[in-house]
Design a protein around this motif. Sequence first.
Motif, PDB file in Angstrom:
ATOM      1  N   PHE A  56       6.673  79.215  19.535  1.00 26.73           N
ATOM      2  CA  PHE A  56       5.329  78.697  19.279  1.00 26.73           C
ATOM      3  C   PHE A  56       5.405  77.396  18.497  1.00 26.73           C
ATOM      4  O   PHE A  56       4.807  76.387  18.865  1.00 26.73           O
ATOM      5  N   SER A  57       6.157  77.438  17.409  1.00 23.84           N
ATOM      6  CA  SER A  57       6.242  76.276  16.524  1.00 23.84           C
ATOM      7  C   SER A  57       6.865  75.074  17.226  1.00 23.84           C
ATOM      8  O   SER A  57       6.387  73.948  17.083  1.00 23.84           O
ATOM      9  N   LYS A  58       7.904  75.315  17.986  1.00 20.90           N
ATOM     10  CA  LYS A  58       8.577  74.226  18.703  1.00 20.90           C
ATOM     11  C   LYS A  58       7.616  73.538  19.678  1.00 20.90           C
ATOM     12  O   LYS A  58       7.510  72.301  19.699  1.00 20.90           O
ATOM     13  N   GLU A  59       6.903  74.329  20.452  1.00 18.56           N
ATOM     14  CA  GLU A  59       5.997  73.744  21.455  1.00 18.56           C
ATOM     15  C   GLU A  59       4.774  73.094  20.811  1.00 18.56           C
ATOM     16  O   GLU A  59       4.351  72.009  21.230  1.00 18.56           O
ATOM     17  N   LEU A  60       4.227  73.720  19.776  1.00 18.41           N
ATOM     18  CA  LEU A  60       3.068  73.117  19.107  1.00 18.41           C
ATOM     19  C   LEU A  60       3.473  71.806  18.436  1.00 18.41           C
ATOM     20  O   LEU A  60       2.735  70.819  18.493  1.00 18.41           O
ATOM     21  N   LYS A  61       4.650  71.783  17.836  1.00 16.39           N
ATOM     22  CA  LYS A  61       5.156  70.554  17.204  1.00 16.39           C
ATOM     23  C   LYS A  61       5.238  69.422  18.231  1.00 16.39           C
ATOM     24  O   LYS A  61       4.811  68.289  17.966  1.00 16.39           O
ATOM     25  N   GLU A  62       5.761  69.733  19.403  1.00 14.45           N
ATOM     26  CA  GLU A  62       5.888  68.718  20.457  1.00 14.45           C
ATOM     27  C   GLU A  62       4.519  68.210  20.914  1.00 14.45           C
ATOM     28  O   GLU A  62       4.323  67.012  21.104  1.00 14.45           O
ATOM     29  N   LYS A  63       3.573  69.143  21.078  1.00  8.48           N
ATOM     30  CA  LYS A  63       2.232  68.743  21.527  1.00  8.48           C
ATOM     31  C   LYS A  63       1.558  67.828  20.490  1.00  8.48           C
ATOM     32  O   LYS A  63       0.962  66.810  20.844  1.00  8.48           O
ATOM     33  N   ILE A  64       1.667  68.188  19.224  1.00 10.10           N
ATOM     34  CA  ILE A  64       1.037  67.379  18.174  1.00 10.10           C
ATOM     35  C   ILE A  64       1.749  66.024  18.049  1.00 10.10           C
ATOM     36  O   ILE A  64       1.090  64.986  17.939  1.00 10.10           O
TER      37      ILE A  64
END
Length: 145
Positions: free
Chosen positions: A130-138
Motif C-alpha cells: 500500500f505504502s509503496k504504491e501510494l508513495k509513487e502516486k503522490i
Amino acid sequence: MKTVKIFSVLVLSLLLTSCYGQGKSTTSPTDESISKIEVLDFHSTHRCMTCKAIEANTSYTLNTFFSQELKEGQITFQVINIDEKENEKIAEKFEAAGTALFLNVIKNGKETKIDLTDFAFMKGTKQEAFSKELKEKIATELKTL
C-alpha cells in the motif's frame, strides 16, 4: 436457524455497503494561486478493519515519505467521517458514500480528483505494498505541481 442466516446476510450487506464507496475523477476550478495535493480519507462511523488500515497506512506513508511537504502545506491529509453533519458538503463533493480515498490535486487553482478507493481496498491491509504504491502516486502528482 433460518432467521439467523437472514440476519447474517443483512448485517454483511450493511457492512459491505458502508465500507465501499463509489467515486469518479472530476475537475473543478478554485483559487488560481493554490497548488497542492489534498489526501482525503472518507469513512462512516462504523468502520471495518480494512477501513482502519487504509487510514493508518495512508498516515504512515505521508509521515514517512512526505513529512516536509506536510509541514509546508504542499500536502494535506484529512480523515472525514461522512456521518457527521458538518462533513455533508465535502462528502457530496467527492460522492463519498462510505470509505473512500482520494487525491485532490490542485494545480493553479484547478482541482483534479483522483479516486484511489479500489486501490485502497485491494491493498489496504498490506502496509508495504500500500505504502509503496501510494508513495509513487503522490510523488507523480507532486511533480506536476
